[in-house]
Scaffold this motif. Structure first.
Motif, PDB file in Angstrom:
ATOM      1  N   TYR A 532       0.800  -1.236   0.000  1.00 55.00           N
ATOM      2  CA  TYR A 532       0.000   0.000   0.000  1.00 55.00           C
ATOM      3  C   TYR A 532       0.834   1.288   0.000  1.00 55.00           C
ATOM      4  N   GLY A 533       2.174   1.176   0.037  1.00 58.45           N
ATOM      5  CA  GLY A 533       3.005   2.361   0.124  1.00 58.45           C
ATOM      6  C   GLY A 533       3.547   2.821  -1.208  1.00 58.45           C
ATOM      7  N   TYR A 534       4.658   3.540  -1.181  1.00 51.57           N
ATOM      8  CA  TYR A 534       5.346   4.131  -2.308  1.00 51.57           C
ATOM      9  C   TYR A 534       4.402   5.124  -3.005  1.00 51.57           C
ATOM     10  N   HIS A 535       4.029   4.896  -4.259  1.00 50.13           N
ATOM     11  CA  HIS A 535       3.151   5.843  -4.958  1.00 50.13           C
ATOM     12  C   HIS A 535       1.733   5.294  -5.126  1.00 50.13           C
ATOM     13  N   ASN A 536       1.363   4.308  -4.296  1.00 48.72           N
ATOM     14  CA  ASN A 536       0.021   3.733  -4.362  1.00 48.72           C
ATOM     15  C   ASN A 536      -0.934   4.590  -3.516  1.00 48.72           C
ATOM     16  N   TYR A 537      -1.338   5.736  -4.074  1.00 51.98           N
ATOM     17  CA  TYR A 537      -2.126   6.699  -3.310  1.00 51.98           C
ATOM     18  C   TYR A 537      -3.426   6.099  -2.781  1.00 51.98           C
ATOM     19  N   GLU A 538      -4.024   5.206  -3.556  1.00 48.91           N
ATOM     20  CA  GLU A 538      -5.285   4.607  -3.124  1.00 48.91           C
ATOM     21  C   GLU A 538      -5.082   3.713  -1.900  1.00 48.91           C
ATOM     22  N   GLY A 539      -3.850   3.242  -1.696  1.00 51.75           N
ATOM     23  CA  GLY A 539      -3.569   2.384  -0.541  1.00 51.75           C
ATOM     24  C   GLY A 539      -3.243   3.152   0.724  1.00 51.75           C
ATOM     25  N   PHE A 540      -3.141   4.498   0.611  1.00 56.78           N
ATOM     26  CA  PHE A 540      -2.739   5.286   1.773  1.00 56.78           C
ATOM     27  C   PHE A 540      -3.761   5.200   2.906  1.00 56.78           C
ATOM     28  N   GLU A 541      -5.029   5.018   2.572  1.00 63.29           N
ATOM     29  CA  GLU A 541      -6.048   4.905   3.616  1.00 63.29           C
ATOM     30  C   GLU A 541      -5.808   3.668   4.478  1.00 63.29           C
ATOM     31  N   LEU A 753      -7.139  22.767  -5.714  1.00 67.73           N
ATOM     32  CA  LEU A 753      -7.861  22.045  -4.663  1.00 67.73           C
ATOM     33  C   LEU A 753      -8.471  20.755  -5.201  1.00 67.73           C
ATOM     34  N   THR A 754      -9.062  20.828  -6.385  1.00 66.53           N
ATOM     35  CA  THR A 754      -9.679  19.636  -6.997  1.00 66.53           C
ATOM     36  C   THR A 754      -8.646  18.528  -7.193  1.00 66.53           C
ATOM     37  N   LEU A 755      -7.487  18.892  -7.708  1.00 61.44           N
ATOM     38  CA  LEU A 755      -6.437  17.911  -7.951  1.00 61.44           C
ATOM     39  C   LEU A 755      -5.822  17.418  -6.634  1.00 61.44           C
ATOM     40  N   SER A 756      -5.645  18.314  -5.670  1.00 65.48           N
ATOM     41  CA  SER A 756      -5.071  17.930  -4.372  1.00 65.48           C
ATOM     42  C   SER A 756      -5.966  16.943  -3.647  1.00 65.48           C
ATOM     43  N   GLU A 757      -7.294  17.162  -3.727  1.00 60.33           N
ATOM     44  CA  GLU A 757      -8.235  16.230  -3.106  1.00 60.33           C
ATOM     45  C   GLU A 757      -8.182  14.865  -3.789  1.00 60.33           C
ATOM     46  N   LYS A 758      -7.980  14.879  -5.083  1.00 61.88           N
ATOM     47  CA  LYS A 758      -7.908  13.624  -5.833  1.00 61.88           C
ATOM     48  C   LYS A 758      -6.709  12.783  -5.398  1.00 61.88           C
ATOM     49  N   ILE A 759      -5.546  13.443  -5.201  1.00 62.33           N
ATOM     50  CA  ILE A 759      -4.342  12.683  -4.839  1.00 62.33           C
ATOM     51  C   ILE A 759      -4.182  12.564  -3.319  1.00 62.33           C
ATOM     52  N   GLY A 760      -4.908  13.372  -2.542  1.00 64.11           N
ATOM     53  CA  GLY A 760      -4.893  13.239  -1.088  1.00 64.11           C
ATOM     54  C   GLY A 760      -3.777  13.965  -0.378  1.00 64.11           C
ATOM     55  N   ARG A 761      -3.204  14.999  -0.976  1.00 61.15           N
ATOM     56  CA  ARG A 761      -2.099  15.738  -0.343  1.00 61.15           C
ATOM     57  C   ARG A 761      -2.683  16.790   0.600  1.00 61.15           C
ATOM     58  N   LEU A 762      -2.597  16.543   1.916  1.00 60.32           N
ATOM     59  CA  LEU A 762      -3.290  17.365   2.900  1.00 60.32           C
ATOM     60  C   LEU A 762      -2.788  18.801   2.955  1.00 60.32           C
ATOM     61  N   ASP A 763      -1.459  19.009   2.909  1.00 61.62           N
ATOM     62  CA  ASP A 763      -0.963  20.379   3.021  1.00 61.62           C
ATOM     63  C   ASP A 763      -1.364  21.218   1.810  1.00 61.62           C
ATOM     64  N   PHE A 764      -1.447  20.595   0.622  1.00 64.33           N
ATOM     65  CA  PHE A 764      -1.917  21.316  -0.558  1.00 64.33           C
ATOM     66  C   PHE A 764      -3.401  21.662  -0.431  1.00 64.33           C
ATOM     67  N   ILE A 765      -4.185  20.742   0.107  1.00 60.55           N
ATOM     68  CA  ILE A 765      -5.614  20.999   0.322  1.00 60.55           C
ATOM     69  C   ILE A 765      -5.787  22.201   1.249  1.00 60.55           C
ATOM     70  N   ALA A 766      -4.974  22.254   2.290  1.00 56.05           N
ATOM     71  CA  ALA A 766      -5.077  23.349   3.262  1.00 56.05           C
ATOM     72  C   ALA A 766      -4.726  24.688   2.636  1.00 56.05           C
ATOM     73  N   THR A 767      -3.613  24.752   1.883  1.00 55.81           N
ATOM     74  CA  THR A 767      -3.208  26.043   1.301  1.00 55.81           C
ATOM     75  C   THR A 767      -4.191  26.505   0.228  1.00 55.81           C
ATOM     76  N   SER A 768      -4.697  25.569  -0.579  1.00 55.46           N
ATOM     77  CA  SER A 768      -5.698  25.953  -1.597  1.00 55.46           C
ATOM     78  C   SER A 768      -6.964  26.474  -0.923  1.00 55.46           C
ATOM     79  N   SER A 769      -7.386  25.812   0.158  1.00 55.04           N
ATOM     80  CA  SER A 769      -8.576  26.264   0.896  1.00 55.04           C
ATOM     81  C   SER A 769      -8.342  27.645   1.487  1.00 55.04           C
ATOM     82  N   TYR A 770      -7.147  27.862   2.003  1.00 57.41           N
ATOM     83  CA  TYR A 770      -6.806  29.169   2.577  1.00 57.41           C
ATOM     84  C   TYR A 770      -6.874  30.263   1.506  1.00 57.41           C
ATOM     85  N   HIS A 771      -6.339  29.983   0.332  1.00 59.23           N
ATOM     86  CA  HIS A 771      -6.356  30.979  -0.740  1.00 59.23           C
ATOM     87  C   HIS A 771      -7.785  31.272  -1.209  1.00 59.23           C
ATOM     88  N   LEU A 772      -8.633  30.254  -1.227  1.00 52.59           N
ATOM     89  CA  LEU A 772     -10.032  30.493  -1.592  1.00 52.59           C
ATOM     90  C   LEU A 772     -10.737  31.329  -0.530  1.00 52.59           C
TER      91      LEU A 772
END
Length: 839
Positions: A532-541, A753-772
């Protein structure tokens, strides 16, 4: 002492609850604002009248000034303070620690008045600084205790069963004819358990009394004696204490107890008979004594305490409980044992660790006669509580090492470290757990060995995986261990936790089984990371759900094979980066760096230093970044150009945090040239172009910044690198903010934000939300901005990215204030419309 607790209302509700509960546990009376609201008076008048009846004012102040009554300019909170000063009452001031996170909605928009008030209070009275409710409660309790000593108030000798203050108990002078209870100079806490025992001893209860069980040293005997002293004299004319304890642990070591110990069933019956004046009963044949003794007790109104029954054989314990079940009416008993009996007709009292406030009271009592302990601060006392897991015996033993004859230990930390090196005959872990060791079944031993690897509660599934026990067998083993108070369980979540000292004892005594379960732990954790690791984003959960299991494997893998640890780090790096687990990222890379040094592996050492440095960069810790860059450069001195460029880039990031932008720009250009020479389309080129663009943006060279961002974005799109695309797009949104191009900000931030949510990168989601949230606030679309601001604050808080959190909290506070203002305006509009219709 009667305490007046003064604070503002909504922001300090939980803090007040903690203080009130702690002070009432001490037996103090507390007046606080929740009471005044229930009085049929104007609240300010009611509070000041109650303050006149109190001995001390405890002022707790955060970021709100409080309600200002009509016709005045001073808040109720400050009026209470001024009234106490006028009456010359003692005032204890507690101010929130400014470094402790605080929700913006619990802060006044303007801090001028509260800052002025806090400054005055702090100048006149030395303040203490609090963080959490528990932290505040422990400080208030300690301060009230000290104040009580200074005032030299006489100790209350009330025999109320609801008091848990320090009470001097005089066994034979308490009015009970023929009592043989031991003296008890002090006792702390256990309020709930005392109430349960009181109910079990009442005539209305159809049980023979109470059985107190729990692990060694947890305070079973002390609780039994305390409850017996508090039992009403009109219910029990005689109180008889009989113990089967054959040894005790002192700071100097184990001491045998022979003079007063009864170590078998018949000797305990004999002792009870002699205490009752029935001298002929011990002369009877052993098997003929129980019934005559039972008849002799009839009508006597006796409370019997049978202590330490785990010393007896199993069959003898059963006979004694059978005897107690036949006690004549009007007589009761309290028994203590490390082992629970589910089949007995008594109230079962499970004893667990002391509460923190109670434990700190115990340490302060011990410090009264131990100068070295008295020199330690409250922080060390709290650490002692955590290290001993609130076990009173371990607390006393550890404190007793300070100043003991022949002891070179000067601090609590030194004394605690001595536990694992304690000699035979003075080993507290052996004393507490040793007699249990041989009673564990093979299944129980495996379960305990598995739990030694965890510092967080472990899931039932994990224990099964590590022990190869069937579900039924594992469940039975864990339930039995829980019943015997060896481990702590959460039945609802099916989670189990072995306290650290018990885990250390099991590791020492059952090392082979511990290593066997550890091997299964490391194998399974590595398999999870591979799958589930490396670049298997769907396995991160899945990794997220199993995270405590994976973390527990690190030390085991490090012991087994350092190469497997390097593999695990590589497999987990992307997951750690995406979920913002910077502490774990740093810890894991510190481990791999040390292993690489031991193996003389410069490549892995440099990579570990770089990963640690980048985590520190995200945390805004410039000096840590530069330390890591220096180490990476040293490791990679003879490495290939790519690794050398990576060390140079980290050096540039450190200087960027220092705001030394010229140095940073030079480093980035140097690293970029090396990467472009290797491959102009490689990922590192994207990263360095992005880094340079940020420097240009900070230098207000917006055109150069956009050129570099666009170059980086084009390469990222050619490589289909969604992570880089999301990050650069959000950076373009921030650039548009600097340029005041708000329509562009909205479009770019939504895209990121749309792309960050798709890949699951939390810090990107936060900064995009802040800018909005910034964009919509600027456009006065406050309701639309609010959820984005809340999301940014929530994620920045979770990731502990405090340099971003402060800005997001400001936007959130502004949005909330603006929303409330608009609500008031909307509320008034219908009234104006209605008037126009009437006209």
């Amino acid at each position: 002492m009667k305490v007046f607790l003064s604070s503002t209302y909504l922001d300090l509700t939980e803090h007040r609850k903690a203080v009130v509960n702690a002070l009432r546990t001490m037996g103090e009376k507390v007046e606080h604002m929740e009471i005044f609201g229930a009085l049929d008076k104007e609240p300010t008048k009611a509070s000041l009248e109650e303050l006149d009846k109190c001995d001390v004012l405890v002022g707790v102040y955060a970021y709100r000034y409080g309600t200002v009554p009509k016709g005045t300019k001073t808040s109720v909170t400050e009026q209470e303070y001024l009234h106490a000063e006028k009456k010359k009452l003692p005032i204890l001031v507690f101010v929130v620690n400014e470094s402790h996170p605080w929700l913006p909605k619990l802060m006044d928009k303007s801090q001028a008045k509260i800052n002025s008030f806090k400054s005055r209070a702090s100048d006149n009275h030395t303040p203490a600084y609090f963080t959490t409710p528990d932290n505040l409660a422990s400080q208030v309790v300690a301060a009230i205790g000290k104040l009580g000593k200074k005032k030299k108030t006489p100790k209350k000798t009330s025999r109320s069963r609801k008091s848990t203050k320090k009470v001097e108990i005089r066994g034979v002078k308490d009015g009970v004819r023929g009592s043989t209870l031991p003296n008890q100079p002090y006792f702390f806490g256990r309020e709930k358990e005392l109430r349960e025992i009181e109910e079990a001893l009442s005539p209305e209860s159809r049980t023979w009394g109470a059985l107190i069980d729990g692990p060694g040293g947890i305070g079973k005997t002390a609780l039994a004696i305390r409850a017996a002293h508090l039992a009403p004299n009109d219910l029990f004319e005689r109180k008889i204490f009989i113990t089967a304890k054959v040894r005790e642990l002192t700071p100097e070591g184990e001491k045998p107890l022979k003079d007063f110990s009864q170590d078998n069933y018949f000797s305990m019956l004999n002792e009870l008979a002699l205490e009752l004046g029935e001298e002929t009963i011990p002369r009877l044949a052993p098997e003929e004594r129980a019934n005559p003794l039972r008849m002799a007790i009839a009508g006597k109104k006796v409370l019997i305490i049978f202590d330490n029954l785990e010393t007896l054989r199993e069959d003898e314990r059963g006979r004694l409980f059978h005897f107690l079940s036949r006690l004549p009416e009007g007589n009761k008993a309290i028994a203590t044992s490390r082992r629970r009996r589910p089949d007995i007709d008594a109230r079962a009292i499970r004893l667990i660790r002391l509460e923190q406030v109670e434990a700190l009271q115990l340490v302060e009592k011990l410090a009264e006669t131990n100068p070295r302990l008295a020199r330690e601060n409250k922080t060390e006392y709290q650490k002692l509580y955590e290290m001993t897991n609130g076990n009173p015996l371990l607390i006393k033993w550890t404190c007793g090492q300070l100043g003991r004859d022949g002891s070179a230990m000067r601090t609590i930390a030194q004394a605690y470290n001595f536990i694992n090196k304690a000699p035979v005959g003075n080993d507290p872990l052996e004393y507490i757990f040793g007699d249990l060791l041989e009673t564990f079944t093979k299944s129980e031993t495996k379960a305990l060995a598995a739990l030694t690897h965890f510092t967080e509660p472990a899931k039932f599934k994990w224990i099964m995986d590590m022990t190869s026990l069937g579900e039924g067998t594992a469940k039975t083993a864990l339930e039995d261990l829980s019943d015997r108070s060896v481990l702590i369980s959460n039945d609802e979540k099916q989670e189990y936790y072995l306290p650290s000292l018990a885990a250390e004892f099991i590791r020492k005594k059952r090392l082979r089984t511990v290593n066997q379960t550890g091997k299964k732990l490391s194998d399974h954790a590595l398999a999870l990371a591979l799958q589930y690791g490396y670049h298997n984003y769907e396995g991160f959960e899945t990794l997220d759900n199993e995270w405590h299991f994976i973390v527990a494997s690190w030390y085991q893998i490090a012991l087994e094979d350092s190469k497997r640890l390097f593999v695990l780090r590589t497999l987990l790096h992307q997951f750690l980066n995406f979920t913002g687990r910077w502490d774990d990222e740093i810890l894991l890379n510190q481990m791999t760096e040390q292993k690489a040094i031991d193996n003389k592996d410069d490549h892995e050492a440099g990579l570990s230093a770089f990963y640690s440095g980048y985590a520190y960069f995200l945390r805004g810790q410039a000096e840590k970044v530069l330390e890591c860059a220096k180490r990476a450069k040293k490791y990679w001195k003879k490495a290939n150009p790519r690794e050398q460029a990576t060390a140079i880039r980290l050096h540039g990031l450190g200087h960027q945090l220092r705001n030394e932008l010229a140095v940073s720009k030079t480093a980035f250009n140097e690293a970029l040239a090396i990467y472009q020479n290797i491959n102009p389309e490689m990922k590192e080129v994207i990263v360095l172009l992005n880094d340079l663009a940020i420097i240009h943006r900070r230098l207000k060279n917006y055109k150069s910044a956009e050129i570099n961002f666009r170059k980086a974005l084009n390469i990222a799109k050619n490589n289909n690198d969604d992570e880089q695309i999301a990050g650069i797009t959000d950076n373009l949104a921030e650039l548009a903010i600097h340029r005041g191009q708000w329509d562009k900000v909205e479009a770019l931030a939504i895209e990121s934000l749309t792309l960050s949510e798709k890949i699951g990168r939390l810090d990107f989601i936060a900064t995009s939300s802040y800018h909005l949230s910034q964009t919509y606030f600027r456009k006065k679309q406050f309701r639309k901005a609010l959820p984005y601001a809340r999301r940014a604050v929530e994620i920045f808080t979770r990731l502990r990215l405090y340099h971003d959190l402060n800005a997001a909290q400001n936007i959130l506070s502004n949005c909330e204030n603006a929303t409330q203002t608009n609500k008031k305006k909307v509320h008034r509009k219908p009234k104006r419309t209605q008037k126009s219709i009437v006209k």
